[in-house]
Design an enzyme around this catalytic site. Sequence first.
Site, PDB file in Angstrom:
ATOM      1  N   ASP A   9       0.866  -1.165   0.000  1.00  0.00           N
ATOM      2  CA  ASP A   9       0.000   0.000   0.000  1.00  0.00           C
ATOM      3  C   ASP A   9       0.916   1.232   0.000  1.00  0.00           C
ATOM      4  O   ASP A   9       2.084   1.130   0.364  1.00  0.00           O
ATOM      5  CB  ASP A   9      -0.848  -0.064   1.276  1.00  0.00           C
ATOM      6  CG  ASP A   9      -1.550   1.229   1.585  1.00  0.00           C
ATOM      7  OD1 ASP A   9      -2.255   1.720   0.703  1.00  0.00           O
ATOM      8  OD2 ASP A   9      -1.394   1.733   2.708  1.00  0.00           O
TER       9      ASP A   9
ATOM     10  N   ASP B  58      -1.744  -0.821   5.942  1.00  0.00           N
ATOM     11  CA  ASP B  58      -2.002  -0.221   7.254  1.00  0.00           C
ATOM     12  C   ASP B  58      -3.473   0.106   7.483  1.00  0.00           C
ATOM     13  O   ASP B  58      -3.883   0.314   8.607  1.00  0.00           O
ATOM     14  CB  ASP B  58      -1.173   1.060   7.405  1.00  0.00           C
ATOM     15  CG  ASP B  58      -1.686   2.169   6.516  1.00  0.00           C
ATOM     16  OD1 ASP B  58      -1.913   1.894   5.320  1.00  0.00           O
ATOM     17  OD2 ASP B  58      -1.898   3.283   7.005  1.00  0.00           O
TER      18      ASP B  58
ATOM     19  N   ASP C 109      -7.052  -2.056   3.385  1.00  0.00           N
ATOM     20  CA  ASP C 109      -6.068  -3.079   3.040  1.00  0.00           C
ATOM     21  C   ASP C 109      -6.428  -4.442   3.635  1.00  0.00           C
ATOM     22  O   ASP C 109      -5.869  -5.458   3.239  1.00  0.00           O
ATOM     23  CB  ASP C 109      -4.674  -2.689   3.579  1.00  0.00           C
ATOM     24  CG  ASP C 109      -4.179  -1.387   2.992  1.00  0.00           C
ATOM     25  OD1 ASP C 109      -4.381  -1.179   1.795  1.00  0.00           O
ATOM     26  OD2 ASP C 109      -3.585  -0.583   3.739  1.00  0.00           O
TER      27      ASP C 109
HETATM   28 MG    MG Z   1      -2.757   3.080   3.750  1.00  0.00          MG
END
Ligand code: MG
Length: 475
Positions: free
Chosen positions: A156, A360, A364
């Site tokens: 990410d 995070d 995700d």
């Molecule tokens: Mg993120």
Amino acid sequence: MLTGEPVPVEKTSGKSASDGSEVTGGTLNTNGLLTIRVKRVGGETTLARIIRLVENAQLAKAPVARLADQVAGVFVPIVLVIAASTGFFWWYSGASANEILSYTVAVLVIACPCALGLATPIAIMVGTGTGAQHGILFRNAPALEAAQGLDTIIMDKTGTLTVGRPQVTQILTVEGNSGVPVPDEKEVLRFAAAVEQGSEHPLGRAVVAEAEKQELDLADISEFEAKTGFGEKAVCNEKLVLVGNPALMRAENVFNEVPENLAKQIISGSTPIFVAVDGKLIGVICLADEARPESKTAVRKFQELGLEVVMLTGDHQSSAEAVASKTGITKIHSGVLPEEKAEIVKQYQAQGARVGMIGDGINDAPALAQADVGIAMGSGTDVAMETSDIVLMKNDLRHVADALRLSRATLRNIRQNLFWAFGYNVIGIPIAAGLLVPFGGPALHPMLAAGAMAFSSVSVVMNSLRLRGFSFFKS
Ligand SMILES: [Mg+2]
């Protein structure tokens, strides 16, 4: 909450309930009044859909095949057969009951696969313990085993590769065009930060933070006016100061178009805030969510370990490219919706890739669960950490490379353990069975067999303890 991006998204009302912006349940309205038509409730909301995606991905995950279990499954029946044949052989060759019992028991005792049973758990215990000491939390043993087989790392962007907060990256001044004699960078920042004092907007807070870092004294302001979606307006040192986007500058007749020479200097992917004093533009402050300082090294380490590195972000292509070029990532998927992240991980897996996903945010989570190994930043959301297999307590991406290396070292250690545990048995069993006796060799007393068996366990434990000396990247 859902996108994981630090800057609020502007929402606009429509003429009728059907053509306004869509808002997502559970997110934050930072400013203004919303009248909302509820289209989906309960299990149909976006959050509920994400939770369902996470659950499905977790259920579908194949368990890691345990090497020791496979070995033990074959080994134990073989040993029982050997023990029985030994007894039968000595009975057939007319040995005394005492001897038959002694040989049979010696075989069973030395074959006791306790070192075999220890081989995997002890290595995993020492491996995970060593990882934890350095801020790498393996949340389950299969994760430690699976991490060594990865060949693709999908990351990410916001909050993972980057800090996740906008920071001042560039201050441009417009010379000879203002009421202030020669504006310098500090001057521009001082005016902007004075107006942004007390601002709740992440961009405003970043400007104030930069002024604090430079230890600037901020003047008091009066007649403050926040123009949502545009910027702020206030009187500072008896001057009217405007801080905001091009739309605010247009509305206040500062300029119609961003001056061309200025536009050229603004680094692509960053967000510019224009500062005007008494109707004249004095400068631009550019903000961007900068890559973490260690991201570049981490990406290079992944590539050195032979992994393909891919960026997966809900952000625009331009911001994605800015971070990618700084960190050395060449493969980007941008503008990805939260629900699509897991789908992309699945596509890689369908092509035979073994995927480690680092993230995070809540968005995700499905991808973290879908990946062969999900890795969450310690600064991330609880949901991300809960769905992941590895948590990076120090938010240092280089630790992912450490985790993969530690996993490889642990697996190597397990194989050595199995070799030693198995080696004792391979050598010990024939002797215990009395194979050497017909050739005038010694028989193995069951007590000595027990001693040798115990020593095999000790050697396995000693071998695993060597993992404590694993060398991590300096952090
Ligand atoms: Mg993120």
